[in-house]
Enzyme design. Structure first.
Site, short mmCIF file in Angstrom:
data_model
loop_
_atom_site.label_atom_id
_atom_site.label_comp_id
_atom_site.label_asym_id
_atom_site.label_seq_id
_atom_site.Cartn_x
_atom_site.Cartn_y
_atom_site.Cartn_z
N HIS A 450 -5.94 -1.29 -1.81
CA HIS A 450 -5.02 -0.29 -2.36
C HIS A 450 -3.84 -0.94 -3.07
O HIS A 450 -3.44 -0.53 -4.15
CB HIS A 450 -4.54 0.63 -1.24
N ARG A 451 -3.21 -1.93 -2.45
CA ARG A 451 -2.12 -2.75 -2.99
C ARG A 451 -0.77 -2.04 -3.05
O ARG A 451 0.23 -2.66 -3.42
CB ARG A 451 -2.47 -3.29 -4.38
N ASP A 452 -0.69 -0.77 -2.71
CA ASP A 452 0.62 -0.09 -2.73
C ASP A 452 0.68 0.97 -1.63
O ASP A 452 0.99 2.13 -1.88
CB ASP A 452 0.86 0.54 -4.10
N VAL A 453 0.38 0.53 -0.39
CA VAL A 453 0.43 1.44 0.74
C VAL A 453 1.89 1.62 1.17
O VAL A 453 2.51 0.69 1.69
CB VAL A 453 -0.40 0.91 1.92
N THR A 490 5.29 -2.06 -3.99
CA THR A 490 6.64 -1.55 -3.75
C THR A 490 7.40 -2.52 -2.86
O THR A 490 6.91 -2.91 -1.79
CB THR A 490 6.58 -0.16 -3.10
#
Length: 615
Positions: A450-453, A490
């Site tokens: 996902h890279r942006d949990v 983030t």
């Protein structure tokens, strides 16, 4: 009549009285003024006494060849020092003048509670063939002069606290047969010059911080019997040149970040008894050649990303562990009878026993279709739900809820009312996020990172069930890709290893999950709590002090056990080294089956006990 003494006798008498004593005095004075020349044996004796290693035993230098742990040659020069266990050295290693022992060939100081660093000067022992400083408390880097000891056959510095890197001058030790540096804090890459050590029999570099790929030159070590590079941070693929190590008996590469496929050539190594590649990111199918050796070989490929079916040739193996991969199809009949069922758990396998579903011709096709259409169906269902909800709002003339009544957007976790989200709902939210990530990592083919949990990418439906969104920077994880990418995500949720590496793995999502989990139970972002996990300041912090204060009075025994488990998993996911973080598959299993019975009151549980898993 008076005695007449001749003149020449008078002169002689006076010469004897005056001149001879003066001459003798002068000779004696010269003798006292001249320095004594010290022999090599005298220098050895003085150095032994100055070292204070044997001070509790004796300081009688003439009998040094009879001191405990001492061996001398025929000339009385020391050739072997192997101290008995009762002589503990502490910080006395630096007091030993190595240059005074030109004939020393064997130095064994293992397990003598040595502290401090290795003194520079070992390189003067030009005849040394055996050096063992293992199982001590030695810190600092390995002195460069050690790598100039060209007669070394054994170098054992294992189980210390050594740091720094291994220089290319390692290649000078061409007579080396045993190189044991495991269980230290050595970093950097494995030098290519390792391939020059063609007499090497045992190589152990495990439990360090080595990075980068396994050098291709390792295939030059055709006398090697045992190679252990486990528990490091090695990347890249297993080089095919390993198959040139024709005498290899044990190959251990577990707990690294190794990718790529398993070279089929290593299956042809007839002497290879153990292959441990567990806890890596290895993909592709299992080569059938690995089962060519009868009844002697042990394979551990657990916790990887292997696909395809299990070769029937593996039925001849001694031990086997293929758990937690993405294998599918029927378990070969002989394997089901020869190995326990947990050797195949965590896959998509079927078989005729109590632990796996019965295989049918449609199973494989059904699973393939599910992998393709289930993600698409879920996405379309989400869109339909949003559409229906908007039409419902329009039909019933819905108005935004006031700030006093509801704290913001219905679909976002922390914009929803901190009263509506009780502990039961928050625990379910954590479980839903974990199952979503586990599905992306292990049920999708290829796997998705996902890279942006973050909490902003978690949406809630009317039943307070959570689902992941915002797949704009997600990546497919497959064997044909380098899996390298630019930094994205983030701030405050990004895994720390991405600050110095562009290699993205599932463990990056695991770290972000840990942050989100803490945020769910704390009611706010954990902030500096994450960065202070390794410091003593966390010892005084109690778990109850970091939980959302708005719900602290509503904790009962059931929610206390769940919160303790969730906090333990969250802090495990936040480990600074990716290889020590659990997989999302393990997290899901623990959330379903791992609720603990607390051994102490919930109010007394500290963050230190949570981090150290002492509950």
């Amino acid at each position: 009549m008076a005695l007449q003494i001749p003149n020449y006798m008078v002169v002689g008498i006076w010469f004897s009285i005056l001149v001879i004593p003066w001459t003798s005095f002068s000779i004696a004075s010269v003798s006292e003024a001249a320095p004594e020349s010290s022999s090599p044996l005298d220098l050895e004796a003085k150095a032994l006494i100055a070292s204070e290693w044997w001070s509790s035993y004796t300081n009688h230098a003439p009998s040094r060849c009879q001191w405990p742990g001492m061996t001398c040659n025929n000339a009385g020069s020391i050739t072997n020092i192997s101290l008995p266990a009762e002589l503990q050295l502490g910080n006395k290693l630096g007091r030993f003048n190595f240059s005074s022992f030109p004939n020393l060939v064997h130095l064994n100081l293992a397990a003598h509670e040595i502290t401090g660093s290795i003194p520079y000067g070992l390189g003067t022992l030009s005849k040394l063939t055996h050096l063992d400083l293992s199982s001590n408390d030695i810190n600092g880097p390995i002195p460069l002069d050690i790598w100039s000891l060209r007669n070394l056959v054994t170098l054992n510095l294992a189980r210390n606290k050594l740091n720094g890197s291994i220089p290319s001058s390692l290649g000078q030790l061409t007579k080396l047969s045993y190189l044991l540096l495991d269980t230290n804090q050595i970093s950097g890459t494995i030098p290519l010059e390792l391939g020059k050590l063609r007499n090497l029999i045992q190589l152990s570099l495990s439990n360090n911080s080595f990075v980068g790929p396994i050098p291709l030159e390792i295939g030059n070590l055709n006398r090697l019997l045992n190679m252990d590079l486990s528990t490091n941070m090695l990347t890249g693929e297993i080089p095919e040149s390993v198959s040139n190590c024709s005498n290899l008996q044990e190959l251990t590469l577990s707990y690294n970040n190794i990718t790529g496929t398993i070279p089929s050539q290593i299956g042809d190594l007839a002497t290879l008894d153990l292959i441990d590649l567990s806890h890596n990111f290895i993909k592709g199918e299992i080569p059938y050649q690995l089962g060519n050796v009868k009844y002697t070989r042990t394979l551990d490929f657990s916790y990887n990303e292997l696909t395809g079916t299990i070769p029937s040739s593996l039925v001849l193996l001694k031990r086997l562990n293929l758990s937690y991969n993405s294998l599918e199809g029927e378990i070969p009949h002989g394997l089901k009878d020869s190995f326990p069922s947990d050797a195949f758990s965590g896959n998509y396998l079927c078989g005729q026993n109590d632990y796996f579903s019965t295989c049918s011709a449609s199973n494989t096709r059904f699973k393939t279709l599910m992998k393709i259409f289930l993600p698409l169906t879920a996405f379309l269902a989400l869109l339909c739900s949003v559409y229906v909800f908007l039409r419902w709002c329009k039909a019933w003339n819905c108005k935004p809820v006031s700030e006093e009544a509801k704290n913001g957007d219905l679909f976002s976790i922390w914009n929803y009312d901190a009263v509506e989200l009780d502990w039961t709902k928050r625990i379910n939210i954590v479980k839903s996020i974990a199952h979503s990530l586990s599905y992306l990592h292990y049920d999708c083919n290829p796997a998705i990172i996902h890279r942006d949990v973050t909490t902003k990418s978690v949406l809630l439906n009317l039943q307070m069930d959570a689902c992941l969104s915002d797949f704009g920077i997600a990546r497919l994880l497959n064997s044909s890709s380098s899996n390298r990418t630019t930094l994205a995500g983030t701030y405050g949720y990004i895994a720390p290893e991405l600050a110095y590496s562009d290699f993205v793995t599932k463990k990056c999502d695991v770290y972000s999950f840990g942050v989100v989990t803490l945020e769910v139970i704390m009611g706010k972002h954990p902030g500096e709590l994450v960065s202070t996990l390794s410091f003593a300041s966390t010892r005084a912090i109690l778990l109850k002090d970091i939980l959302d204060p708005r719900l602290i009075t509503t904790i009962n025994q059931q929610s206390a056990e769940s919160l303790a488990l969730i906090a333990t998993l969250a802090f495990a996911c936040l480990h600074s080294q990716p290889r020590f973080r659990p997989t999302m598959q393990i997290v899901c299993d623990k959330l379903v089956t791992g609720k603990p019975s607390l051994t102490k009151p919930f109010e007394e549980i500290s963050i230190k006990q949570i981090v150290n898993r002492e509950l």
